[in-house]
Write a protein that holds these residues in place. Structure first.
Motif, short mmCIF file in Angstrom:
data_model
loop_
_atom_site.label_atom_id
_atom_site.label_comp_id
_atom_site.label_asym_id
_atom_site.label_seq_id
_atom_site.Cartn_x
_atom_site.Cartn_y
_atom_site.Cartn_z
N LEU A 35 1.07 -6.16 18.15
CA LEU A 35 1.71 -5.41 17.07
C LEU A 35 1.22 -3.96 17.07
O LEU A 35 0.03 -3.70 17.26
CB LEU A 35 1.41 -6.05 15.72
N PRO A 36 2.12 -3.01 16.87
CA PRO A 36 1.66 -1.63 16.74
C PRO A 36 0.89 -1.46 15.43
O PRO A 36 1.02 -2.26 14.50
CB PRO A 36 2.96 -0.83 16.72
N SER A 37 0.09 -0.42 15.37
CA SER A 37 -0.59 -0.10 14.11
C SER A 37 0.46 0.19 13.04
O SER A 37 1.58 0.59 13.34
CB SER A 37 -1.51 1.11 14.29
N SER A 38 0.08 -0.02 11.78
CA SER A 38 1.04 0.18 10.71
C SER A 38 0.40 0.89 9.53
O SER A 38 -0.81 0.85 9.33
CB SER A 38 1.61 -1.17 10.24
N ASP A 39 1.24 1.58 8.77
CA ASP A 39 0.84 2.19 7.51
C ASP A 39 1.17 1.21 6.39
O ASP A 39 2.31 0.75 6.27
CB ASP A 39 1.58 3.51 7.28
N ASP A 40 0.19 0.90 5.56
CA ASP A 40 0.35 -0.06 4.47
C ASP A 40 0.52 0.69 3.16
O ASP A 40 -0.38 1.40 2.71
CB ASP A 40 -0.88 -0.97 4.42
N ALA A 41 1.71 0.55 2.57
CA ALA A 41 1.99 1.26 1.31
C ALA A 41 1.63 0.44 0.08
O ALA A 41 2.10 0.74 -1.02
CB ALA A 41 3.46 1.66 1.27
N SER A 42 0.79 -0.59 0.23
CA SER A 42 0.36 -1.39 -0.92
C SER A 42 -0.47 -0.53 -1.87
O SER A 42 -1.15 0.41 -1.46
CB SER A 42 -0.46 -2.59 -0.46
N GLY A 47 -6.00 -3.36 -13.50
CA GLY A 47 -6.68 -4.35 -14.33
C GLY A 47 -6.71 -5.74 -13.73
O GLY A 47 -7.06 -6.70 -14.41
N GLN A 48 -6.34 -5.89 -12.46
CA GLN A 48 -6.37 -7.19 -11.81
C GLN A 48 -6.95 -7.04 -10.41
O GLN A 48 -7.04 -5.94 -9.87
CB GLN A 48 -4.96 -7.80 -11.71
N HIS A 49 -7.32 -8.19 -9.86
CA HIS A 49 -7.78 -8.18 -8.48
C HIS A 49 -6.61 -8.01 -7.53
O HIS A 49 -5.49 -8.43 -7.82
CB HIS A 49 -8.50 -9.49 -8.14
N GLY A 50 -6.87 -7.42 -6.38
CA GLY A 50 -5.85 -7.35 -5.34
C GLY A 50 -4.95 -6.14 -5.44
O GLY A 50 -5.23 -5.16 -6.13
N THR A 51 -3.84 -6.22 -4.74
CA THR A 51 -2.90 -5.10 -4.66
C THR A 51 -1.48 -5.57 -4.90
O THR A 51 -1.18 -6.76 -4.88
CB THR A 51 -2.96 -4.45 -3.25
#
Length: 288
Positions: A35-42, A47-51
């Motif tokens: 897989l090519p490298s990717s930009d993650d727009a997350s 106020g919560q865990h994660g994205t």
């Protein structure tokens, strides 16, 4: 034709340089089956865990080939072939690779690195470890065969003519104005669309959700409007017509053919029904 000398597994072609048989063999290929490298727009959750998951946008693909040269005698002619094929140019060229039973695939790239080591073995025609590296602005790999489908504007069936004569004449068959494009890969692909006049306000509509490409202009008989969704260009006789996109039209780069079958329709302004008008869609199946 891209890949015309790639006739079986183990062969690689770039321009007129073919790698695989003597005198140019290859020992390793990096950046091809990954897989090519990717930009993650997350974005972080408040106020919560994660994205909050955002789109992943692939970056350019870098492909590196490790080449081994074996020549009986002076290597000059073979080295000249390598240097000519890997000369720095601005335009991207197909790099075709056939690894296994899935057949050949290609990327569009340009050489950014080539180093031919010169040591004591060079004079006898043996050079080990020649790296050739390509930068591919479009990270997708494509099937070699360009597919196409064409349709005219919707036409009603002519029907019977009265008074009846035998044998019966049912008139002109109906035309639905639709076509199906099948992307056999597992990455979205960017089609090229050609509208041919006479037609007023030509449009291509994706039937599943109504997404469309539509242009506010009138094409005369035989005039061709070419829409390249990858390069985001809209041209008529070489002149830019991107500004004619209507408010209902999505940006060209957003219109992609997802893996599988996509039903598309050729539409136009009311009253524009000339049977000579046509829409041709061209695409290649795409893979990550």
């Amino acid at each position: 034709m891209a890949g015309e000398f790639v006739t079986g597994p183990g062969l690689i072609q770039f321009r007129d340089l073919v790698l695989g048989p003597d005198p140019l063999r290859w020992r390793g290929l990096e950046g091809w089956q990954e897989l090519p490298s990717s930009d993650d727009a997350s974005a972080p959750r408040s106020g919560q865990h994660g994205t909050l998951p955002g789109p992943l946008l692939a970056q350019a693909r870098t492909v590196t080939l490790d080449v081994l040269m074996r020549v009986a005698g002076d290597p000059g002619a073979v080295v000249d072939r390598i240097e000519r094929a890997t000369a720095l140019v601005d335009d991207e060229t197909p790099l075709v690779v056939w690894l296994d039973s899935r057949g050949p695939r290609m990327v569009f790239g340009r050489v950014v690195r080539c180093r031919i080591p010169v040591d004591r073995a060079y004079r006898i025609g043996t050079v080990v470890g020649i790296p050739i590296q390509w930068s591919c602005s479009d990270p997708r790999r494509y099937g070699l065969a360009e597919q196409s489908a064409v349709t005219g504007l919707p036409q009603a069936e002519g029907g019977l003519t009265f008074p009846l004569t035998f044998p019966l004449d049912w008139g002109t068959p109906a035309v639905s104005g639709t076509l199906t494009a099948v992307n056999s890969g597992y990455a979205p692909t960017s089609p090229i669309v050609e509208f041919v006049g006479p037609v007023d306000t030509p449009a291509m509509v994706r039937l599943s959700d109504g997404t469309r490409l539509e242009y506010d202009l009138v094409l005369g008989a035989g005039e061709t409007l070419t829409v390249d969704t990858r390069s985001q260009s809209v041209r008529l006789a070489g002149a830019d017509r991107l500004y004619t996109a209507t408010s209902r039209s999505v940006p060209e780069e957003w219109f992609r053919l997802e893996p599988g079958a996509t039903d598309l329709a050729f539409r136009a302004a009311p009253g524009s029904t000339d049977p000579a008008a046509s829409m041709t869609v061209r695409w290649r199946s795409a893979y990550w």
